[in-house]
Motif scaffolding. Structure first.
Motif, PDB file in Angstrom:
ATOM      1  N   SER A   1     124.570  -3.016 -25.351  1.00  0.00           N
ATOM      2  CA  SER A   1     125.381  -2.741 -26.544  1.00  0.00           C
ATOM      3  C   SER A   1     124.690  -3.386 -27.743  1.00  0.00           C
ATOM      4  CB  SER A   1     126.773  -3.341 -26.344  1.00  0.00           C
ATOM      5  OG  SER A   1     126.682  -4.664 -25.855  1.00  0.00           O
TER       6      SER A   1
ATOM      7  N   GLN B   1     125.942  -5.795 -29.776  1.00  0.00           N
ATOM      8  CA  GLN B   1     126.173  -7.240 -29.663  1.00  0.00           C
ATOM      9  C   GLN B   1     125.975  -7.697 -28.224  1.00  0.00           C
ATOM     10  OE1 GLN B   1     126.567  -9.100 -32.214  1.00  0.00           O
ATOM     11  NE2 GLN B   1     126.835  -7.398 -33.652  1.00  0.00           N
TER      12      GLN B   1
ATOM     13  N   ARG C   1     126.770  -9.486 -24.739  1.00  0.00           N
ATOM     14  CA  ARG C   1     128.060  -9.702 -24.052  1.00  0.00           C
ATOM     15  C   ARG C   1     127.869 -10.623 -22.865  1.00  0.00           C
ATOM     16  NH1 ARG C   1     132.341  -5.704 -24.239  1.00  0.00           N
ATOM     17  NH2 ARG C   1     132.609  -6.003 -22.006  1.00  0.00           N
ATOM     18  N   GLU C   2     128.809 -11.550 -22.720  1.00  0.00           N
ATOM     19  CA  GLU C   2     128.774 -12.514 -21.609  1.00  0.00           C
ATOM     20  C   GLU C   2     129.108 -11.857 -20.269  1.00  0.00           C
ATOM     21  OE1 GLU C   2     128.859 -16.110 -21.190  1.00  0.00           O
ATOM     22  OE2 GLU C   2     127.610 -16.063 -23.010  1.00  0.00           O
TER      23      GLU C   2
END
Ligand code: FMN
Length: 297
Positions: free
Chosen positions: A38, A40, A42-43
Motif C-alpha cells: 500500500s 503507507q 502497515r504493521e
C-alpha cells in the motif's frame, strides 16, 4: 507477458523479498506475484496470523508491508531472478492505487495484480480506468468469492482489466476450544481460508468466470498438485497460482507440479496447453446462483 510454464507463485509470505523470489525462480516457478503493498507502511495484525485449518491454512496477516516507496527496492532486486515479477497493490482511494501502481511500474514490475477493488463495484468502475490511464503494464484484478462473480469479472474486463485472478482466500473462523478464543489474533478473530479445502470452490468459480470473459484467468485456490492444476486448465485457466502447498511442502513442490502437468500432456498426446485448455467447459452449464435452486434438469 509470456511464462515458461503455467505455475506462478501467489502473493503472500513467500514473495516478501528478493531472496525468496530468487529461490522460487531457481525451483522453476514461471513467475511470482509479490506480497501486496500500500502507499503507507502497515504493521499488520497481532499474532497468531496463520494457523493450520482443514488441511490448509486460516490467515489474517492484515496486509503488513513496508509501503510502496520502500518496496521499489525489493522489486528491483527481484527482477534479477529473470522471471516475470507481478507487483500486488491495494489502497483506500483512487489516489492510493495510482501512487502504488506508478511506483511498482517504475521499479520494473512486469504487471500489477490489484486487490481490494471488489469492496464496492461502483468504486471499481471509477478506480480501474484511472489506474489504466496512468500505467502501461497489464492490470490483473484479483477476486474473492461474491455472488455473481462472473458478471463482476466481466465488469472488470469492460473497465480495463487485462486479466483476472480468482479466487483469493475465503472468510473463515477457527476457535480454540481450550480457552474459547479465536485462534487468530485479528481484530475480528476471523481470517481467510486457503489450501485444499477451497479447491472445488475455486474450480467452480474459475469455470464460471472463463465462460464470461475474453481476458486470461489465473486460477488460485487450493492447487496442491499436478492434477489440481490440470483441472483449472481444463476449465479454461490461462495459468495457475499456488501458495499454501508451497508453504507447507516447500519449493520442491514446484518442479513436481510442472513434471506432473508434463507427464499428463505426454500421456494424452497434447503438445501445448492450448490443446486441452477449456476442454471440460463443453460438459458444464452456467446457471446464475439465483436460478440454480429451480433447476429441474
Ligand atoms: C499467509 C497468507 C498471506 C497472504 N497474503 C496475501 C497478500 O498479501 N495479498 C494477496 O493478494 N493474497 C494473499 N494471500 C492469498 C494468496 O495469494 C492466494 O490467493 C490464496 O492463498 C489461495 O491460494 P492457495 O490455496 O494456493 O494458498 C495470502 C495467503 C496466505 C495463506
Amino acid at each position: 507477458m509470456t511464462f515458461k510454464n503455467p505455475l506462478i507463485i501467489a502473493s503472500g509470505p513467500l514473495t516478501r523479498d528478493a531472496k525468496a523470489v530468487n529461490r522460487l525462480a531457481r525451483a522453476g516457478a514461471a513467475g511470482v506475484v509479490m506480497k501486496s503493498v500500500s502507499v503507507q507502511p502497515r504493521e499488520g495484525y497481532p499474532f497468531p496470523r496463520t494457523v493450520p485449518e482443514g488441511g490448509g491454512f486460516l490467515n489474517a496477516e492484515g496486509l503488513p508491508n513496508p509501503g510502496c516507496q520502500r518496496f521499489r527496492e525489493v522489486i528491483r532486486d527481484a527482477k534479477k531472478s529473470e522471471i516475470p515479477i507481478i507487483a500486488s497493490i491495494f489502497g483506500f482511494s483512487a489516489g492510493d492505487y495510482i501512487k502504488s501502481a506508478r511506483a511498482m511500474e517504475e521499479a520494473g514490475s512486469d504487471a500489477l495484480e490489484i486487490i481490494g477493488l471488489l469492496r464496492d463495484l461502483k468504486e471499481m468502475k471509477k478506480i480501474l480506468p484511472q489506474i489504466k490511464k496512468r500505467v502501461k503494464i497489464p492490470l490483473i484484478v484479483k477476486m474473492g468469492l461474491r455472488d455473481n462473480l462472473p458478471s463482476i469479472a466481466k465488469t472488470a474486463e469492460d473497465y480495463g482489466a487485462d486479466a483476472i485472478t480468482a479466487i483469493t482466500s475465503i472468510p473463515g473462523l477457527s476457535i480454540n476450544i481450550r480457552n474459547c478464543k479465536p485462534r487468530l489474533g485479528s481484530p475480528t478473530g476471523a481470517g481467510g481460508l486457503t489450501g485444499p479445502p477451497i479447491k472445488p470452490i475455486a474450480l467452480k468459480n474459475v469455470a464460471d468466470i472463463t465462460r464470461h470473459v475474453k481476458i486470461p484467468v489465473l486460477a488460485s485456490g487450493g492447487i496442491s498438485n499436478g492434477p489440481d492444476a490440470i483441472e483449472m486448465l481444463l476449465v479454461g485457466a490461462q495459468a495457475v497460482q499456488i501458495l499454501s502447498c508451497a508453504m507447507s511442502k516447500g519449493v520442491r513442490i514446484i518442479p513436481k507440479i510442472v513434471r506432473e502437468i508434463e507427464s499428463y500432456m505426454e500421456e494424452k498426446g497434447y503438445k501445448t496447453l492450448t490443446d486441452f485448455r477449456g476442454l471440460s467447459l463443453t460438459y458444464l452449464r452456467y446457471v446464475p446462483p439465483s436460478e440454480t435452486f429451480y433447476l429441474r434438469q
